[in-house]
Design a protein around this motif. Structure first.
Motif, PDB file in Angstrom:
ATOM      1  N   GLU A 226      43.627  18.259  43.117  1.00  0.00           N
ATOM      2  CA  GLU A 226      42.229  18.624  42.859  1.00  0.00           C
ATOM      3  C   GLU A 226      41.910  18.304  41.408  1.00  0.00           C
ATOM      4  O   GLU A 226      42.568  18.781  40.496  1.00  0.00           O
ATOM      5  N   ARG A 227      40.946  17.453  41.198  1.00  0.00           N
ATOM      6  CA  ARG A 227      40.516  17.120  39.837  1.00  0.00           C
ATOM      7  C   ARG A 227      39.005  17.196  39.765  1.00  0.00           C
ATOM      8  O   ARG A 227      38.336  17.227  40.786  1.00  0.00           O
ATOM      9  N   LYS A 228      38.493  17.192  38.565  1.00  0.00           N
ATOM     10  CA  LYS A 228      37.046  17.182  38.394  1.00  0.00           C
ATOM     11  C   LYS A 228      36.492  15.891  38.990  1.00  0.00           C
ATOM     12  O   LYS A 228      37.018  14.808  38.739  1.00  0.00           O
ATOM     13  N   HIS A 238      35.896  11.019  35.741  1.00  0.00           N
ATOM     14  CA  HIS A 238      36.481  12.341  35.493  1.00  0.00           C
ATOM     15  C   HIS A 238      37.793  12.580  36.230  1.00  0.00           C
ATOM     16  O   HIS A 238      38.627  13.353  35.772  1.00  0.00           O
ATOM     17  N   LYS A 240      40.247  10.491  36.964  1.00  0.00           N
ATOM     18  CA  LYS A 240      41.309   9.507  36.737  1.00  0.00           C
ATOM     19  C   LYS A 240      42.589  10.157  36.193  1.00  0.00           C
ATOM     20  O   LYS A 240      42.544  11.006  35.326  1.00  0.00           O
TER      21      LYS A 240
END
Ligand code: FAD
Ligand code: SF4
Ligand code: SF4
Ligand code: FES
Lengths: 263, 330
Positions: A226-228, A238, A240
């Protein structure tokens, strides 16, 4: 040329309340979609939020949303009979065919159960597709347990370990972190066992340490990052990690590759 | 085809071009600099050749002609979304060699990385580029080290003196404007040496993440993001919804330039931030410019324009950081 940023309206068909701040919204949707993929869900004038697919129906998708801020608060306040705007699905998602004929262990923490719920549903409906399926699901407390109705079904067909970090005295269920249950898992054929784990970054880290102690090859472990994410299209930057765009190349990764991704 | 024309003829051609093109070029915005009483050179629409700043490098790059700082994607009314329309005119963008190389990087992200971007595509399709030659090196630029000091993928090259203008026209669309002009041999001017020389580290890998150099340089960084905003190859944005005060039922969705050096860039629900220190953020930016973009697309992202070094209020030198890395990670 298609404008990927324009969302389509999708009707809220049904709402399943799990906790005060976590509801599943059953949304109208027809099209190809896989567990582990996500939609950008929005309310005009408030913004967008990436939300995983937590269930796939005939002409619906489920989105299980935790109320944490601007957009998600608004979704909770203005849902009934309404429609939400969506675009997607994005990301690679899980490929269930890869797990067929294997021993499958799904380990999820909190809302991390959403992106893997489609896998659990599949093997619950078709237990014969796997040698055996185990679900280890951890929640903070008994109040935080999600998908209570689904657990009743899963317990009939799968090996289910539902645990809470802390519970009031007298609670008769399992307690402790998900990691506590990994060392004693009965695994008959480790090379033919796949682990799928999703949850907060710290939980994933400790869970994988325990899995590796069982001599499970890295290639047999799957994770979802889970990333922005502001676009889901490989543009906003965002999400990467190193040369990998989580929204395009992920969020699902085989651990052999995923472990090399550093923020 | 090369031409020599008088300044007056050039002005006439410019006037004709203006009927069909919106023309963007670096120009001086007096009194709009970061510090009081300073000017800023940045891109804007121009009405005459004389408005162009030919000598000094622009503080901000040409990218805002294709990717606005604040770009409205669509409007909301209660029932529908309406895509922002765009001018019928074609675009003519004046830029230097390093920036024309940067265009390839913007294309990589907006056209090749995942599905094509609707808004970028529709401007990009209409855009032609006019190369401005460089007779001397700019401050902090290291285009020669990056191999971006020359390029020939321009539609038009222009060189200007008090009386004359020399042009090399490669675009079929623009040739008719020079029909009556006297032809001659014209070669773009370019620099062959910069004061700044940069050697890219050859053996970067994720192991380089643990080099103490990141914290050393990053400890001075105040996270203002200016290095990203001036960079012709930085492409990140954040989505933003706007609601109009006077009519709450109407609003718009925008994308706004984002910086990986600024708080919140990677923050997800639960307040989790993956890069908390400026050192980690600096490492993320620099590795993208000279390592991981190349792993994905086959060439480095940085084109050596030198703008980030010139703009940093903390005098953090990206070029000396890279040169030190080249030695330490050899
Ligand atoms: C691939 C993916 C799948 C997700 N699946 C789910 C899900 O199934 N259910 C669920 O409840 N949540 C999910 N999330 C998290 C969810 O996107 C955020 O909680 C949501 O964006 C918060 O929006 P907000 O406007 O309500 O909060 P805000 O008021 O904007 O902020 C609250 C918090 O959310 C963070 N946040 C804001 N925008 C984003 C973004 N674009 N990406 C990630 N974090 C953000 C903020 O940094 C802040 O910490 C997922 C995130 C990703 C990246
Ligand atoms: S990183 Fe600095 S030198 Fe390189 S292209 Fe960007 S602004 Fe120019
Ligand atoms: S311009 Fe300088 S101080 Fe500002 S974010 Fe960039 S490196 Fe840091
Ligand atoms: S979410 Fe925008 S690049 Fe991945």
């Amino acid at each position: 040329m298609k404008n990927e940023y324009i969302p389509f309206p999708s009707q809220v068909k049904e709402i399943i309340r799990h906790t005060d701040i976590e509801y599943t919204f059953r949304m109208s949707f027809s099209g190809d979609v896989k567990p582990g993929q996500f939609f950008e869900v929005s309310i005009p004038k408030f913004g967008e939020a990436p939300i995983s697919v937590s269930g796939i129906g005939e002409d619906t998708v489920d989105l299980t949303i935790r109320k944490v801020g601007r957009v998600t608060n608004q979704i909770f306040e203005h849902y009934e009979g309404n429609s939400l705007l969506m675009r997607g699905p994005y990301g690679n998602g899980f490929d269930i065919a890869q797990f067929q004929g294997k021993e499958v262990v799904v380990i999820a923490g909190g809302t991390g159960l959403s992106p893997v719920k489609g896998i659990v549903d599949h093997f619950s409906k078709h237990p014969e597709d796997a040698v055996r399926t185990t679900l280890i699901a951890g929640f903070k407390s008994p109040q935080d347990v999600l998908f209570k109705e689904d657990f009743k079904d899963w317990e009939k067909t799968l090996n289910v370990i539902k645990t809470v970090d802390t519970a009031p005295e007298g609670y008769d269920g399992l307690t402790g972190m998900v990691t506590k249950y990994i060392p004693d898992l009965p695994l008959s054929d480790i090379p033919n066992t796949v682990f799928i784990t999703v949850g907060p970054p710290v939980m994933i880290q400790f869970t994988i340490q325990e899995i590796l102690k069982r001599k499970v090859p890295e290639e047999n472990i799957w994770i979802s990052h889970e990333r922005k994410m502001c676009c889901g299209l490989g543009k906003c930057g965002h999400c990467k990690m190193d040369s990998t765009y989580i929204c395009l190349d992920g969020p699902v990764f085989n651990y052999a590759k995923g472990k090399n991704l550093i923020d | 085809m090369g031409y020599q024309i008088s300044r007056e003829t050039a002005n006439q051609i410019f006037a004709q071009l203006k009927e069909h093109y919106d023309i963007f070029a670096p120009k001086v915005f007096a009194g709009e600099g970061c510090f009081s009483d300073t000017d800023v050179i940045r891109y804007g629409k121009i009405n005459a050749l004389d408005e162009i700043e030919w000598e000094r490098r622009s503080e901000y790059s040409f990218k805002e002609a294709l990717l606005a700082v604040n770009e409205t994607l669509f409007y909301f009314t209660e029932e529908e979304t309406t895509v922002v329309s765009c001018s019928e005119k074609r675009l003519l963008i004046f830029l230097r060699s390093c920036d024309l190389h940067a265009l390839k990087r913007l294309d990589a992200i907006y056209l090749e990385n995942g599905p094509e971007d609707f808004y970028y595509r529709r401007l990009r399709e209409k855009a032609s580029f006019v190369l401005m030659g460089c007779s001397t090196t700019c401050e902090n630029g290291f285009c020669v080290s990056m191999g971006t000091n020359r390029c020939d993928s321009y539609a038009l090259y222009l060189k200007i003196s008090e009386e004359s203008v020399w042009a090399d026209c490669k675009s079929q669309d623009l040739l008719p404007y020079f029909e009556k002009a006297q032809t001659c041999e014209v070669q773009p001017e370019y620099v062959t040496e910069n004061a700044e020389k940069v050697t890219l580290p050859k053996n970067l890998s994720v192991d380089s993440f643990s080099n103490p150099i990141w914290e050393e340089y990053g400890s001075r960084c105040i996270g203002c993001g200016r290095c990203n905003f001036v960079c012709p190859t930085c492409t990140c944005f954040t989505m933003q919804d706007i609601l109009y005060r006077d009519n709450e039922n109407v609003g718009e969705r925008r994308r706004v330039w984002a910086s990986c050096q600024v708080d919140g860039y990677d923050e997800i629900a639960g307040g989790i931030e993956f890069r908390k220190t400026q050192g980690e953020r600096l490492r993320f930016k620099v590795m993208h410019k000279i390592y991981d973009f190349e792993k994905r697309f086959g060439y480095p992202m940085c084109v050596g324009c030198g703008r980030c070094d010139s703009v940093c209020p903390e005098y953090i030198s990206y070029t000396s950081l890279i040169n030190r890395l080249a030695k330490e990670e050899a």
